[in-house]
Design a protein around this motif. Sequence first.
Motif, PDB file in Angstrom:
ATOM      1  N   ASP A   1      -3.439 -15.093   1.711  1.00  0.00           N
ATOM      2  CA  ASP A   1      -4.249 -13.912   1.434  1.00  0.00           C
ATOM      3  C   ASP A   1      -5.715 -14.152   1.787  1.00  0.00           C
ATOM      4  OD1 ASP A   1      -1.931 -12.787   0.598  1.00  0.00           O
ATOM      5  OD2 ASP A   1      -2.485 -12.578  -1.507  1.00  0.00           O
ATOM      6  N   ASP A   2      -6.511 -13.069   1.740  1.00  0.00           N
ATOM      7  CA  ASP A   2      -7.892 -13.182   2.208  1.00  0.00           C
ATOM      8  C   ASP A   2      -8.819 -14.083   1.387  1.00  0.00           C
ATOM      9  OD1 ASP A   2      -8.041 -11.300   0.161  1.00  0.00           O
ATOM     10  OD2 ASP A   2      -8.692  -9.654   1.455  1.00  0.00           O
TER      11      ASP A   2
ATOM     12  N   GLN B   1     -14.517  -2.952   7.389  1.00  0.00           N
ATOM     13  CA  GLN B   1     -13.775  -4.205   7.281  1.00  0.00           C
ATOM     14  C   GLN B   1     -14.582  -5.383   7.819  1.00  0.00           C
ATOM     15  OE1 GLN B   1     -11.745  -2.902   5.061  1.00  0.00           O
ATOM     16  NE2 GLN B   1     -10.147  -4.302   5.791  1.00  0.00           N
TER      17      GLN B   1
ATOM     18  N   ALA C   1      -3.905  -8.980  -0.408  1.00  0.00           N
ATOM     19  CA  ALA C   1      -4.422  -8.552   0.899  1.00  0.00           C
ATOM     20  C   ALA C   1      -4.442  -9.776   1.806  1.00  0.00           C
ATOM     21  CB  ALA C   1      -5.820  -7.973   0.749  1.00  0.00           C
TER      22      ALA C   1
ATOM     23  N   MET D   1       0.826  -1.204   0.000  1.00  0.00           N
ATOM     24  CA  MET D   1       0.000   0.000   0.000  1.00  0.00           C
ATOM     25  C   MET D   1       0.864   1.260   0.000  1.00  0.00           C
ATOM     26  SD  MET D   1      -3.278  -0.759  -0.047  1.00  0.00           S
ATOM     27  CE  MET D   1      -4.092   0.683   0.657  1.00  0.00           C
TER      28      MET D   1
ATOM     29  N   GLY E   1      -8.052  -1.241  -1.136  1.00  0.00           N
ATOM     30  CA  GLY E   1      -7.002  -2.233  -1.301  1.00  0.00           C
ATOM     31  C   GLY E   1      -5.841  -1.776  -2.154  1.00  0.00           C
TER      32      GLY E   1
ATOM     33  N   SER F   1     -10.011   2.677   2.090  1.00  0.00           N
ATOM     34  CA  SER F   1     -10.605   1.454   1.569  1.00  0.00           C
ATOM     35  C   SER F   1     -10.375   1.417   0.066  1.00  0.00           C
ATOM     36  CB  SER F   1     -12.111   1.413   1.865  1.00  0.00           C
ATOM     37  OG  SER F   1     -12.696   0.220   1.377  1.00  0.00           O
TER      38      SER F   1
ATOM     39  N   SER G   1      -4.403 -12.536  -3.486  1.00  0.00           N
ATOM     40  CA  SER G   1      -5.032 -11.240  -3.757  1.00  0.00           C
ATOM     41  C   SER G   1      -4.103 -10.064  -3.479  1.00  0.00           C
ATOM     42  CB  SER G   1      -6.292 -11.073  -2.894  1.00  0.00           C
ATOM     43  OG  SER G   1      -5.942 -10.919  -1.529  1.00  0.00           O
TER      44      SER G   1
ATOM     45  N   ARG H   1     -12.965 -10.975  -4.605  1.00  0.00           N
ATOM     46  CA  ARG H   1     -12.153 -11.869  -3.781  1.00  0.00           C
ATOM     47  C   ARG H   1     -12.475 -13.339  -3.989  1.00  0.00           C
ATOM     48  NH1 ARG H   1      -9.099  -8.319  -3.719  1.00  0.00           N
ATOM     49  NH2 ARG H   1      -8.216  -7.215  -1.931  1.00  0.00           N
TER      50      ARG H   1
ATOM     51  N   GLU I   1      -5.357  -2.388  -5.205  1.00  0.00           N
ATOM     52  CA  GLU I   1      -5.825  -1.888  -6.501  1.00  0.00           C
ATOM     53  C   GLU I   1      -6.113  -0.385  -6.435  1.00  0.00           C
ATOM     54  OE1 GLU I   1      -7.971  -5.966  -5.864  1.00  0.00           O
ATOM     55  OE2 GLU I   1      -7.265  -4.291  -4.625  1.00  0.00           O
TER      56      GLU I   1
END
Length: 297
Positions: free
Chosen positions: A276-277, A174, A231, A11, A122, A120, A229, A218, A124
Motif C-alpha cells: 500500500d501507499d 494525485q 490504497a 472503491m 479514498g 478523491s 492503508s 498515510r 474512507e
Amino acid sequence: MNIGMIGLGQMGWHLAKNLSAAGYPVVGFDPRPDSGERMAQINVTAAASPAKLAAATDAAVLMVLNTEQADAAVWGENGYAAGADKGDTLIIMSSLSPVYVRQLAARAEGKFQVLDAPVSGGVEGARAASLTIMASGPAALQSALGPVLRAMGKNVINVGVDVGLGATMKTINQAMLFAALASASEMVVAGVKAGLDPDTIIKVISISSGGSWALEHRVPLAWQTDYVSGATLAIAAKDMRSAIELVDDLGTSATLAREVLRLVDIGMARHQGKGDDPMMVEIIEQLSDFYIKPRSV
C-alpha cells in the motif's frame, strides 16, 4: 433510473452500496469469482458482462484500476460499448490519464455519452459517501446525473464542460498527494532518527504550516498498521505516470513528479508490485537505513 457499477473492488463496492442505499436499482459487473455473492450482500444484481450491464441500465459507473482494465470493460468483447445506446451514459470515476479519457470520449461519440467524474477521498470517503467528485462534461448531463453523483460524494464540483478536465484535476491532485507523502516521509524519518517521537511529529506538524492530508492519514500507518492503508502503491505508480504524461503533453515541468515516481518504482520493485501507499515511508527508511518501528530479527 437504473445504475450500473463496473468494477466492485474496495472503491466500487462501497459506491454500489451507497447507490443502492439511496434507492437506485443497481446492476454490477466484476470478473472476480466471488463478486456475485458480494453484490447480493448489498442488494446489487450481478450482470454476466459489461454489455449485459449496459443493456439493463441508464448510466453506469466505471471504477477500474487502469487503462488496460478500462479498455477491456468498455471496448472488449461483451464490453460496455456492445450493449449501450446513444442515450446511455458511462460515468468514468476511475483515476485514468486525461489523454486516455479524452480518447475514450472521442471514440464513444455517437455510441454513448461520457461523463468524466473521478473522485478523491479514498476508501474512507467511498465508505462514508463523502468523496469529492470532480465532474466534467456537458452541463445538461451533469445536471441530470447530479443526484446520482451526490449519492456517492459530499462535494460534487463542476470543473468544466470538456470531458478530460475532471481527469486532469484528479491527476494533478494525485501528483500533489504523493509528492506530499514523499516529503513527509523523508522528514518524519529524519525527525525520529534525531530523537523525536513519531506521533508527536504528526501531532505538531498537522496543526502547523507543514501539515498535509498525506502526513495525517498515510505516514502514521507505517508504524500503526505495518504500512497498510487499502490504497496501493501500484495506484501511486499509475497516477504518477498519468501526471508525467499530462505535463509532457502540455510541455510544463515535472521535476518533482519524476523524482516521486522514481521513489515509488523503488518500492514497486522491492515488493513485486504489491503493498500500500504508506510503503513510501518504508522506501525512505530503506534508503536511510533507519526504521521508525524497529524490525524484529
